[in-house]
Design an enzyme around this catalytic site. Structure first.
Site, short mmCIF file in Angstrom:
data_model
loop_
_atom_site.label_atom_id
_atom_site.label_comp_id
_atom_site.label_asym_id
_atom_site.label_seq_id
_atom_site.Cartn_x
_atom_site.Cartn_y
_atom_site.Cartn_z
N GLU A 251 -69.33 88.63 25.48
CA GLU A 251 -70.33 88.26 26.47
C GLU A 251 -69.59 87.70 27.67
O GLU A 251 -68.85 86.71 27.54
CB GLU A 251 -71.30 87.21 25.90
CG GLU A 251 -72.24 87.76 24.83
CD GLU A 251 -73.17 88.85 25.35
OE1 GLU A 251 -73.42 88.88 26.57
OE2 GLU A 251 -73.63 89.66 24.53
N CYS A 285 -74.16 81.96 32.99
CA CYS A 285 -74.02 83.40 33.17
C CYS A 285 -75.35 84.04 33.51
O CYS A 285 -75.39 85.17 33.99
CB CYS A 285 -73.41 84.05 31.93
SG CYS A 285 -74.34 83.77 30.42
#
Length: 484
Positions: A251, A285
């Site tokens: 990720e 993020c």
């Protein structure tokens, strides 16, 4: 606060260990405060942890399911019971407001509760063979030894949404957290230590990416690596694990867009922007750092957003009622301010912010920043900027243009739109190239029981969270048996 290990903060084979040296953990809200000195591992510690994990994993996998479930449930119980205490610690070392720190610990407990229940839901499938008298069973087994490399911006939650499923599905774990937030890592490990896992099932190796991280990702004795961090480091993980055929889950970064449509409810739009762009000092993020605003609502939206930003209370993470604390350290602050200068040179107008703040406590405080007049192909709108900073891009009232610009990025984690139109919503959900799509919500904020992940350079490998986590943490076995 429980007396936590610091200078002996490595945890290997069920024991606390000293490291080769220590690092100093500083409070970013008040850099005069030292939280502690934390031990650092080297490659030899990593080798010991891997060996311990390999020995322990078969034993843990054979622990009866009700016992496994009870252990994970009790870890979650303790996290929730201690969310005030541990949330305060998290906020002191990471800089997010106490309400967010407390919420992160509480949510981490919920992750453990969810995957405790998953222990009891592990069921396979039966099938008839094309051959008479042959029966087929399809089951899932643990991958084995899992290395977890987690970031500093959600030091407990992101780690836990990897650790909890890894343990639930019978794996052993070696955890390398970020060096910027060691106190939260030790606190979580101390809780796990006291809840009855076989020695070696869970291991903590604090240290740098260049030594500890490299030793983990290059080891042929690791079965899987789950990583959250930057794109360059993610590429490094993928390159290192491939020769050993070690499965990896990555990720990485993103450059999320929030579209303000011409029919948007601007009250919803403003609050979604504030939450998505500036909460957590933009160090997410999932942050909406690109604001795509349709022409007919542009002026009113920008004016109202700027006025709302002026009301945001900035301060020490533990101060009552603050919205935003400092960024995590001096390097992050310098990088953020450098991005502002780059954007100015390309022609951006600073509508608000853009500077370091002088506060009663010396810390790494940055004003929430709004940039106007930017273009989507500018570097500020193409690279991830972990800052309380949002760039506004003026677009036409055409939903097709909004979707096209949203997709003009190498990333694809989240994307959002504020609209009252079913057509706009349907087209956006269908055509936006992102793993998570939000309608009339901030781009930041996801639930723990559903899959999380992105597309393009944002993610690689199976999704995290919810039942989809089993795709990474288990291996499918197909067993044939002649029954008659």
């Amino acid at each position: 606060m429980t007396n936590l290990p610091t200078n002996n903060a490595l945890y290997i084979n069920g024991e606390w260990r000293t490291g080769t040296h220590t690092i100093t953990n500083i409070n970013p809200s008040d850099i005069s405060e030292t939280i502690g000195e934390y031990a650092q591992a080297d490659e030899s510690h990593v080798e010991e942890a891997i060996a311990a994990a390999r020995r322990a994993q078969p034993e843990w996998a054979r622990v009866p399911m009700e016992r496994k479930q009870a252990i994970l449930q009790s870890i979650g119980d303790e996290l929730i019971a201690r969310c005030d205490e541990l949330g305060r610690l998290l906020s002191r070392e990471e800089g997010k407001p106490f309400a967010e720190g407390r919420g992160e610990i509480y949510r981490s407990g919920q992750f453990f509760h969810y995957f405790a229940a998953e222990v009891l839901r592990q069921m396979g499938d039966l099938a008839d063979s094309v051959r008479p008298g042959v029966k087929i069973e399809i089951t899932r087994e643990a991958v084995g030894v899992v290395a977890i490399i987690s970031p500093w911006n959600f030091p407990t939650a992101t780690a836990v949404w990897k650790i909890a499923p890894a343990l639930a599905f019978g794996n052993s774990v070696i955890w390398k957290p970020a060096n910027l937030t060691p106190a939260s890592s030790v606190a979580l490990t101390e809780i796990i230590h006291r809840h009855g896992l076989p020695a070696g099932t869970f291991n903590l190796v604090l240290g740098s990416g260049g030594s500890v991280g490299d030793a983990l990702i290059n080891s042929p004795d690791i079965d899987a690596v789950s990583f959250t961090g930057s794109v360059p480091t993610g590429r490094k993980v993928a390159a290192a694990t491939a020769p050993n055929f070690v499965r990896c889950q990555l990720e990485m970064g993103s450059k999320n867009a929030l579209v303000i449509a011409n029919d948007a409810d601007l009250d919803i739009a403003i609050e979604a922007t504030i939450g998505g762009s500036f909460s957590g000092a933009g160090q997410k993020c999932t942050a909406s750092s690109r604001l795509l605003v349709m022409d007919s609502v542009y002026d009113e939206y920008v004016e109202r957003l700027a006025q709302r930003m002026k009301t945001l209370k900035i301060g020490h993470a533990l101060e009552e009622g603050i919205f935003m604390g400092p960024v995590v350290d001096d390097k992050q602050l310098a990088a953020n301010l450098n991005w502002v200068e780059k954007a100015k040179k390309q022609g951006a107008e600073i509508a608000l912010g853009g500077e370091r703040l002088d506060m009663p406590h010396e810390g790494y405080y940055m004003a929430p920043t709004l940039l106007l007049g930017t273009q989507n192909d500018w570097e500020i709108n193409q690279e991830e900027v972990f800052a309380p900073l949002a760039s506004v891009i003026r677009i036409s009232d055409d939903i097709e243009e909004a979707i096209a610009i949203t997709n003009e990025t190498r990333f694809g984690l989240t994307g959002g739109i504020i609209t009252q139109s079913l057509r706009n919503s349907a087209l956006f959900k269908e055509r936006v190239e992102a793993g998570c799509v939000m309608v009339n919500l901030a781009t930041a904020g996801t639930d723990y029981h559903v899959p999380f992940g992105g597309r393009k350079s944002s993610s690689f490998g199976p999704r995290e969270q919810g039942q989809y986590a089993k795709e990474f943490y288990t291996i499918v076995k197909t067993a044939y048996q002649r029954a008659y």
